[in-house]
Motif scaffolding. Structure first.
Motif, mmCIF file in Angstrom:
data_model
loop_
_atom_site.group_PDB
_atom_site.id
_atom_site.type_symbol
_atom_site.label_atom_id
_atom_site.label_comp_id
_atom_site.label_asym_id
_atom_site.label_seq_id
_atom_site.Cartn_x
_atom_site.Cartn_y
_atom_site.Cartn_z
ATOM 1 N N SER A 111 75.877 4.650 74.211
ATOM 2 C CA SER A 111 76.987 4.225 75.068
ATOM 3 C C SER A 111 77.644 3.032 74.384
ATOM 4 C CB SER A 111 76.482 3.836 76.466
ATOM 5 O OG SER A 111 77.541 3.340 77.263
ATOM 6 N N TRP A 112 78.898 3.213 73.949
ATOM 7 C CA TRP A 112 79.535 2.150 73.169
ATOM 8 C C TRP A 112 81.009 2.056 73.517
ATOM 9 C CZ3 TRP A 112 78.817 7.048 71.345
ATOM 10 C CH2 TRP A 112 79.861 7.669 70.672
ATOM 11 N N SER A 113 81.657 1.075 72.966
ATOM 12 C CA SER A 113 83.083 0.888 73.241
ATOM 13 C C SER A 113 83.781 0.319 72.023
ATOM 14 C CB SER A 113 83.295 -0.062 74.432
ATOM 15 O OG SER A 113 82.904 -1.381 74.088
ATOM 16 N N GLY A 114 85.101 0.412 72.033
ATOM 17 C CA GLY A 114 85.947 -0.192 71.007
ATOM 18 C C GLY A 114 87.295 -0.481 71.627
ATOM 19 N N GLN A 115 88.108 -1.240 70.949
ATOM 20 C CA GLN A 115 89.421 -1.602 71.477
ATOM 21 C C GLN A 115 90.533 -0.883 70.730
ATOM 22 O OE1 GLN A 115 88.558 -6.099 73.181
ATOM 23 N NE2 GLN A 115 90.112 -5.811 71.625
ATOM 24 N N ALA B 47 96.689 -5.744 59.673
ATOM 25 C CA ALA B 47 96.291 -4.406 60.130
ATOM 26 C C ALA B 47 95.152 -4.534 61.127
ATOM 27 C CB ALA B 47 95.874 -3.559 58.930
ATOM 28 N N THR B 48 95.411 -5.263 62.205
ATOM 29 C CA THR B 48 94.347 -5.625 63.159
ATOM 30 C C THR B 48 94.374 -4.821 64.455
ATOM 31 O OG1 THR B 48 95.802 -7.477 63.742
ATOM 32 C CG2 THR B 48 93.934 -7.967 62.310
ATOM 33 N N ASN B 49 95.433 -4.104 64.731
ATOM 34 C CA ASN B 49 95.547 -3.195 65.885
ATOM 35 C C ASN B 49 94.954 -3.774 67.175
ATOM 36 O OD1 ASN B 49 96.649 -0.651 66.697
ATOM 37 N ND2 ASN B 49 94.583 0.142 66.938
ATOM 38 N N GLY B 50 93.874 -3.166 67.707
ATOM 39 C CA GLY B 50 93.320 -3.606 68.994
ATOM 40 C C GLY B 50 92.605 -4.931 68.950
ATOM 41 N N TYR B 51 92.474 -5.512 67.766
ATOM 42 C CA TYR B 51 91.787 -6.790 67.604
ATOM 43 C C TYR B 51 92.757 -7.873 67.113
ATOM 44 C CZ TYR B 51 87.830 -3.726 68.198
ATOM 45 O OH TYR B 51 86.953 -2.791 68.722
ATOM 46 N N THR B 52 94.042 -7.659 67.377
ATOM 47 C CA THR B 52 95.060 -8.629 66.992
ATOM 48 C C THR B 52 94.910 -9.892 67.838
ATOM 49 O OG1 THR B 52 96.552 -6.837 66.366
ATOM 50 C CG2 THR B 52 97.544 -9.002 66.757
ATOM 51 N N GLY B 53 94.869 -11.045 67.167
ATOM 52 C CA GLY B 53 94.621 -12.297 67.876
ATOM 53 C C GLY B 53 95.666 -13.353 67.625
#
Length: 440
Positions: free
Chosen positions: A344-348, A242-248
């Motif tokens: 000011s931040w971000s996410g994947q 369940a890694t979605n935008g952080y799938t590696g």
């Protein structure tokens, strides 16, 4: 925590939402050696899957390379929609009328389900059925989405209505747009409070949650799976990714099927209450029809504006994205120019090549991911459904099951094409907006 300077004031590079939640509870420092269910990823998907399996008596563990909730589950804009991007018409052309309608219905089901789940579990996370104002950046786009609203109401029973430009101030304090469409059933939430609530539910169910424990290898054998982690080996009967935008690279098949995209958000300093009421007279969340979409909303307490989008070509530096987002925000809301930003931040997020979420089983590993930037309800919903699948329950079945999960030749998970694509779309958006402004 690093601090960056923006417009002469200190601006945190951490999520605004984390300011308003307590510190993480005490969690185990090492993984269990043997479990029924091992879940990789501690966001909405993973936590809901864990709650489902643990409540059914399965010995369940969640592992994350960072602290629980570190990813987009505490970094998103807190907007909840029906989550399905392709239209009924497009899905019908690809899958036929019955399957297309079922896929679209899953989006509505996820939205309604989370609206029931939050109060039924007693979660205090500022959930509000606020509705959404979806604004048109050109007259042509207004005509398109206004027609679309009629089609949604007639063909799918989805509540939506158009607001022409001369009535727009009743919904949004901006003259930039050319009208829009209201979706009254869409909702807002404090995403970090929501995640903390899920973590609490998981702990109460007996889930063993371990942070800073990266999974490096998932190996299948005759009796289940052996996971190598930064803190030792784990044997599991079932594995959920369940890694979605952080799938590696631990799951290369999945990595080839999701496109990680940086999404950036800023929060203003506290504003006069009258100004927030002018900008958001109905307290709705908002988005627009640009290719490089902006999404924004008032904070739950009505004191700030949170404004997000995809702006930075290098998809990395919030010190760059913050001022860019501020400039874009002030084009929509010139009233905000005198005020500073405090965060000011971000996410994947993770996009897919067909713009649909996907859930399934690959080589024995269960997964759900690819929410295309609209995952608060869908990630939660599919996490629950995935847990039900692991339990062998028929209610875990979804309309996404069995869909082809596409990739592209030579794509390995590195979205090298994104900077050029985003730059091209931004240029097209700018040209369209300038032409619309000149004609009006």
């Amino acid at each position: 925590m690093a601090v960056i300077e923006v417009f002469g004031k200190e601006c945190k590079d951490s999520s605004f939402w984390l300011d308003d939640v307590p510190a993480l509870p005490e969690l185990p420092s090492v993984p269990l050696e043997d479990v029924d269910v091992a879940i990789v990823g501690s966001g909405y998907t993973g936590m809901h899957a864990a709650i489902e399996t643990a409540r059914a008596g399965r010995k369940t563990m969640v592992l994350d390379a960072q602290e629980p909730g570190w990813g987009c589950s505490t970094r998103n804009g807190g907007q909840i929609s029906t989550s399905i991007k392709p239209s009924l018409e497009k899905l019908t052309a690809k899958y036929g009328a019955t399957r297309a309608r079922a896929i679209r219905k899953e989006g509505e089901a996820a939205l309604e389900w989370i609206g029931d789940f939050v109060p039924s579990e007693g979660l205090e996370c500022d959930f509000l059925r606020s509705g959404r104002y979806h604004a048109a950046h050109t007259p042509a786009h207004y005509e398109e989405i206004a027609r679309g609203a009629e089609t949604l109401s007639r063909a799918e029973g989805i509540e939506a209505f158009a607001v022409p430009r001369h009535e727009q101030r009743s919904e949004l304090g901006s003259d930039t747009y050319h009208g829009g469409v209201v979706f009254p059933r869409h909702a807002s939430i404090n995403p970090a409070k929501y995640h903390r609530g899920l973590l609490t539910l998981a702990q109460l169910a007996g889930v063993h949650v371990v942070g800073h424990c990266a999974v490096t290898v998932i190996k299948r054998d005759a009796v289940g799976f052996l996971l190598s982690t930064a803190k030792g080996q784990v044997r599991a009967r079932d594995v959920i990714v369940a890694t979605n935008g952080y799938t590696g690279g631990v799951t290369p098949w999945l990595q080839r099927r999701v496109i990680p995209i940086g999404s950036y958000v800023i929060a203003t300093e506290p504003l006069p209450k009258a100004l927030v009421c002018e900008l958001f007279p109905t307290s709705r969340i908002a988005s627009d029809t640009r290719k490089v979409v902006y999404y924004y909303r008032p904070s739950p307490d009505g004191t700030r504006v949170l404004f997000g989008g995809r702006v930075s070509a290098n998809e990395a530096d919030t010190a760059i994205s913050g001022p860019k987002l501020f400039a874009d925000m002030c084009q929509i809301f010139p009233q905000l120019a005198p005020y500073a930003i405090t965060h000011s931040w971000s996410g994947q997020v993770a996009y897919t090549f067909d713009e649909l979420a996907h859930t399934g089983v690959h080589e024995g590993v269960h997964y759900a991911m690819g929410y295309c930037g609209a995952g608060v309800s869908m990630a939660s919903y599919l996490g629950k459904r995935m847990g039900q699948k692991v339990l062998g329950r028929p209610e875990g079945t979804t309309a996404f099951d069995g869909l082809t999960h596409p990739t592209r030749p030579f794509y390995t998970g590195n979205p090298w094409f994104l900077p050029a694509t985003v730059a091209w779309y931004r240029r097209q958006d700018r040209i369209e907006s300038e032409r619309a402004a000149a004609s009006s």
